[in-house]
Design a protein around this motif. Structure first.
Motif, short mmCIF file in Angstrom:
data_model
loop_
_atom_site.label_atom_id
_atom_site.label_comp_id
_atom_site.label_asym_id
_atom_site.label_seq_id
_atom_site.Cartn_x
_atom_site.Cartn_y
_atom_site.Cartn_z
N THR A 1 0.81 -1.13 -0.02
CA THR A 1 0.11 0.08 0.22
C THR A 1 0.63 1.16 -0.13
OG1 THR A 1 -1.72 1.07 0.91
CG2 THR A 1 -0.18 0.13 2.52
N HIS A 2 0.40 2.10 -0.73
CA HIS A 2 1.14 3.62 -0.80
C HIS A 2 0.09 4.74 -0.40
CE1 HIS A 2 4.44 1.68 -2.56
NE2 HIS A 2 5.08 2.83 -2.52
N THR A 3 -1.40 4.10 -0.02
CA THR A 3 -2.26 5.18 0.33
C THR A 3 -3.17 4.18 1.27
OG1 THR A 3 -4.11 4.76 -1.35
CG2 THR A 3 -2.10 6.50 -2.02
N PRO A 4 -4.06 4.94 2.20
CA PRO A 4 -5.11 4.24 2.94
C PRO A 4 -6.10 3.56 2.24
CG PRO A 4 -4.74 6.40 3.76
CD PRO A 4 -4.15 6.51 2.62
N GLU A 5 -6.24 3.79 0.84
CA GLU A 5 -7.36 3.34 0.03
C GLU A 5 -6.58 1.82 -0.55
OE1 GLU A 5 -8.46 7.15 0.93
OE2 GLU A 5 -6.38 6.37 -0.17
N ASN A 6 -5.37 1.85 -0.57
CA ASN A 6 -4.64 0.65 -1.25
C ASN A 6 -4.81 -0.42 -0.20
OD1 ASN A 6 -1.86 2.53 -2.68
ND2 ASN A 6 -3.78 2.19 -3.49
N VAL A 7 -5.13 -0.26 0.87
CA VAL A 7 -5.05 -1.47 1.82
C VAL A 7 -5.93 -2.43 1.58
CG1 VAL A 7 -5.38 -2.24 4.21
CG2 VAL A 7 -4.13 -0.08 4.02
N GLY A 8 -5.61 -3.57 1.05
CA GLY A 8 -6.38 -4.74 0.88
C GLY A 8 -7.01 -4.85 -0.79
N TRP B 1 -12.47 -13.51 3.33
CA TRP B 1 -12.83 -13.52 1.79
C TRP B 1 -14.09 -13.49 1.55
CZ3 TRP B 1 -8.39 -12.67 -0.08
CH2 TRP B 1 -7.35 -13.15 0.41
N LYS B 2 -15.19 -13.77 2.52
CA LYS B 2 -16.54 -13.68 2.36
C LYS B 2 -16.98 -11.99 2.30
CE LYS B 2 -17.75 -17.86 4.65
NZ LYS B 2 -18.42 -18.62 5.86
N THR B 3 -16.20 -11.24 2.82
CA THR B 3 -16.49 -9.65 3.10
C THR B 3 -15.55 -9.07 2.26
OG1 THR B 3 -15.09 -9.53 5.02
CG2 THR B 3 -17.56 -9.97 5.18
N CYS B 4 -14.48 -9.59 1.58
CA CYS B 4 -13.56 -8.95 0.88
C CYS B 4 -14.20 -8.13 -0.23
CB CYS B 4 -12.48 -9.95 0.27
SG CYS B 4 -10.98 -9.18 -0.57
N ASN B 5 -14.00 -6.88 -0.36
CA ASN B 5 -15.07 -6.07 -1.11
C ASN B 5 -14.49 -5.61 -2.21
OD1 ASN B 5 -17.04 -4.16 -2.04
ND2 ASN B 5 -17.12 -3.51 -0.05
N PRO B 6 -14.85 -5.94 -3.39
CA PRO B 6 -14.47 -5.41 -4.69
C PRO B 6 -14.56 -3.96 -4.93
CG PRO B 6 -15.76 -7.40 -5.21
CD PRO B 6 -16.06 -6.81 -3.75
#
Length: 314
Positions: free
Chosen positions: A247-254, A306-311
């Motif tokens: 990650t390079h931004t908070p939005e990059n996490v996951g 993985w059930k909640t990993c959000n696209p």
């Protein structure tokens, strides 16, 4: 589960955005159980500073790194009931100065209340030229090398030397060299392929983790690093895999972890590993003496995450 062992923040890395606290809160919000901070090690020569650091000198990067370690350990304590945070660094290998000073840096922190707990070992330069800054600079490196074979051999010679010298807990983006040419099949370059094979074998021997790095997808790749050819080698030699979002931004996490899931399942990857903090030099401790490798207990692909990993994190 899930976890990431490779990250940067705008607070301590000028080509990233957001504070270290923002990164930690994003990981908590996305239900990460383990997250590793790994800001860049200091640079020791002015010519190794990036363009956005033109107002800095090498000593400034050492000061910034010291501030990072203090802040990271502070956040580790603040959020200890919500997430396990590890404090590491990502090193480079431009010249031997980098390897020598990385060893010294880890040693100097080893008896501190704020130790360096793990190392991400990466190569970002060939012939002292960045190969992931932009495509124009990459092709300058290719021109300096004289051929793709020579470029790849130089890159993997350096990465092999780094891995054998430091035995990092995590080997970073192992095929970053083809960032701008993801179609390249590295096994067609025999000399380079032998070096890659040696890197993976050595990682398997000492137990280092080779990261599945999701950042390649946000940079336009159809897969994370490493691509399928190297992933095949990893499986063949029984090397251990871990996860990172780089990650390079908070939005990059996951970001794009859902696609990492699909990629690993399509290649029948059955085991994933992570780092767990340990007392200094405990049995099984890795290079920095502060973490041990742990295997995900159970079937990683059935983890509730993985059930909640959000696209929508795209």
């Amino acid at each position: 589960m899930p976890f990431s062992l490779h990250s940067h923040s705008g607070q301590f890395c000028r080509h990233a955005k957001g504070s270290l606290d923002d990164i930690a809160l994003s990981a908590i919000d996305k239900q990460f159980s383990l997250f590793g901070f790994s800001e860049h090690a200091p640079r020791y020569r002015r010519q190794d500073l990036y363009p956005e650091e033109s107002d800095m000198n090498p000593q400034d990067t050492s000061t910034v790194f010291s501030e990072y370690v203090i802040e990271a350990h502070k956040l580790k304590n603040v959020y200890k009931t919500q997430i396990e945070l590890l404090v590491g660094l990502e090193t480079d290998y431009i010249t031997d100065i980098d390897l020598d000073n990385t060893r010294l840096l880890i040693h100097n922190y080893s008896d501190s209340d704020n130790p360096i707990e793990y190392l991400v070992g990466s190569v970002h330069h060939v012939l002292e030229t960045p190969i992931d800054f932009d495509s124009e600079t990459f092709y300058k490196a290719l021109q300096k090398a004289g051929s793709r074979q020579a470029l790849y051999v130089e890159y993997y010679t350096r990465l092999l030397h780094l891995v054998k010298t430091l035995e990092p807990e995590v080997i970073g983006h192992i095929d970053l060299i083809r960032l701008y040419e993801p179609h390249i099949n590295l096994c067609e370059y025999e000399e380079a392929w032998k070096l890659i094979d040696a890197i993976v074998k050595h990682a398997a021997q000492y137990g280092g983790l080779i990261e599945i790095n999701a950042a390649a997808i946000r940079k336009g790749w159809p897969t994370p690093y490493p691509a399928s050819d190297i992933l095949y080698l990893v499986k063949t030699h029984g090397a251990r895999l871990t996860l990172s979002d780089d990650t390079h931004t908070p939005e990059n996490v996951g970001l794009n972890y859902w696609r990492v899931f699909e990629y690993l399942k399509s290649h029948d990857i059955r085991d994933l590993y992570y780092l767990q903090r340990c007392e200094k030099s405990a049995p099984g401790a890795m290079s920095c003496g502060r973490t041990v490798v742990k295997k995900y207990d159970g079937v990683w692909s059935k983890d509730n995450f993985w059930k909640t990993c959000n696209p929508s994190w795209r």
